[in-house]
Design an enzyme around this catalytic site. Structure first.
Site, PDB file in Angstrom:
ATOM      1  N   LYS A 220     -13.149 -15.603  26.568  1.00 35.95           N
ATOM      2  CA  LYS A 220     -14.339 -14.893  26.085  1.00 35.95           C
ATOM      3  C   LYS A 220     -14.069 -14.277  24.706  1.00 35.95           C
ATOM      4  CE  LYS A 220     -18.441 -13.054  26.031  1.00 35.95           C
ATOM      5  NZ  LYS A 220     -19.103 -12.126  26.949  1.00 35.95           N
TER       6      LYS A 220
ATOM      7  N   LYS B 129     -17.634  -3.392  21.081  1.00 36.18           N
ATOM      8  CA  LYS B 129     -16.680  -3.262  22.193  1.00 36.18           C
ATOM      9  C   LYS B 129     -15.836  -4.533  22.295  1.00 36.18           C
ATOM     10  CE  LYS B 129     -17.638  -4.794  26.293  1.00 36.18           C
ATOM     11  NZ  LYS B 129     -18.014  -5.143  27.663  1.00 36.18           N
TER      12      LYS B 129
ATOM     13  N   THR C   8     -17.173  -8.427  30.396  1.00 32.71           N
ATOM     14  CA  THR C   8     -16.273  -8.770  29.297  1.00 32.71           C
ATOM     15  C   THR C   8     -15.355  -7.570  29.094  1.00 32.71           C
ATOM     16  OG1 THR C   8     -17.821 -10.247  28.228  1.00 32.71           O
ATOM     17  CG2 THR C   8     -16.109  -9.301  26.836  1.00 32.71           C
TER      18      THR C   8
END
Lengths: 295, 295
Positions: B177, B245, B102
């Site tokens: 995502k 993150k 990701t």
């Protein structure tokens, strides 16, 4: 008291969109149903189906062993229960009242106490499932109050819902409904922002849903309301104005308990912004408009 | 290129918790797998199972027709792809790289372009489903890049996942995502606040879940993470630090697109607060602690 279709007379105060379906199920189940609604026209179908009309909550209260209420705002609940023409002043000793309105937990506790002082038992039993759940008798009903009284009225609740859970003492039903609305509020913000992001990134939002709705991002709102957002369908399943009412109660209640809820505060302020743009009668999925319009 | 187990040599860079399971499935499916990981010990099991070890990403890139990467942060992705020992400088012309980390959509687009200039095709294909999804080969895989290249590598993706969706041009997988993480972020705030409210109101939280999880408040997080919160189980399914993150990437990306996301901003700041309390290696459900501790 033993509740039995064909024998128990059930009062129903508040026959709006939800109440109409719910009272209708009681009629079909064989209960004698006595009704009152602020706007009589909205009760006409039920009268045709065999419900008895009365001209005030007081008259309904005097005639029924069990009285169900499904009104709008906490102020309406207060009047219907605690007003001079209300249930507590007028119901027969030993009768049971069930407030199915989404309302303030604190008010539910007060009504419970004032009822008890008059020998009237009150259950708070708000629902979730919306107009469709009411129509299909699939409501989730979360109840608070005396446990024995809850068990007494359970047969009636089962006519209107299918996930009927006793949550604890007076107010516990309302508190549980607040948990429901708080979880929805946070999720609606997430769903709207995810869909707004997809749009801005130039993705095909329907294809994005295929990737994300079955996984950890999955939710009822993502599967049921996101497609309406993408179709520009803002028709009310659940009204913005009613959601704001619920979030206001939840936030007041949290503040009283000394609990800070920044997510709920944010959701409430976003929905208030939306209402100020004239969307108070849209469905809650209209929150998406705030992101589309503002960006 | 035709991809076939027993013939295609697949590189796998990054064999941590997720990568280890994913590379293991490729081995079991009959692919020859060449691996590299920053910490060699973590690759030992795969070596025992038949994977070939190489000492750098460059060596993996030189030997494989298809190279999969599953590393940590965008900075790691950048180094593994664009560094002098990276894939773009070292892979054979015509090979295909798939970044399943990701990472930043913008970086994915840059890597795609720089790859193309060298005749190397890059697909961004982040996953959701976590360690369990990786272990059970049930990952949801959202892919971006050239459509024909996606179709070429689809057989390999099918070995690791089961909801594999092509989302569009380079970066579209990462953007999708981000939608996933944004939806989760809003919902986690809602779920934590609902559970904190239940606790403060003195309700039995497990009973509350029985009332609300099947309805409009229902979600993956409510059903799967709320019970962990109530059991004080904060073991990581998905780490707080990795979620931060992701939310950071999503917020940067939204800002670049001129999209304001107050819900995402709030969720990110709450998770950062949580990390600052030493919870960065807890699971995302530890957000509940912020409400329990602060109130």
């Amino acid at each position: 008291m033993i509740i039995e279709a064909g024998k128990t007379v059930v009062g129903f105060i508040g026959t709006g969109v939800m109440g109409k379906s719910m009272a209708g199920h009681l009629l079909k189940a064989g209960y004698e149903v006595v009704i009152y609604n602020r706007t009589k026209e909205k009760a006409q179908d039920l009268i045709t189906e065999g419900a008895y009309w009365q001209d005030s909550p007081a008259q309904v209260a005097r005639k029924c062993q069990v009285i169900i209420t499904m009104v709008g705002y906490p102020a309406d609940v207060q009047e219907v229960y605690l007003g001079s023409q209300g249930i507590i002043q007028n119901a027969v000793r030993g009768s049971i009242a069930i407030d199915m309105t989404t309302s303030s937990p604190k008010l539910a506790q007060r009504i419970f106490r004032e009822g008890l002082a008059k020998g009237i038992y009150v259950i708070d039993a708000p629902v979730s499932g919306g107009d469709v759940g009411a129509r299909e008798a699939k409501l989730s009903i979360m109840a608070g109050g005396d446990h024995t009284i809850f068990q007494t009225v359970e047969p009636i609740l089962k006519v209107m819902g299918r996930n009927i859970v006793y949550q604890g003492s007076a107010g516990a039903g309302q508190h549980t409904k607040m948990c429901n609305q708080i979880a929805i509020a946070g999720n609606m913000v997430g769903v709207c922002e995810a869909m707004a992001y997809a749009k801005h990134a130039g993705l095909d939002s329907a294809t994005v849903l295929r990737s994300i709705e079955a996984g950890a991002a999955g939710s009822f709102s993502l599967s049921n309301l996101a497609p309406r957002m993408l179709a520009n369908n803002y028709a009310p399943g659940f009204y913005v104005k009613h959601f704001i009412k619920d979030l206001t109660i939840a936030l007041e209640s949290a503040t009283e308990m000394g609990l800070q809820m920044p997510g709920l505060e944010l959701a409430k302020s976003l929905y208030e912004q939306l209402a100020a743009q004239g969307e108070e009668n849209s469905g809650t999925q209209a929150l998406f408009k705030l992101y589309v319009a503002a960006n």
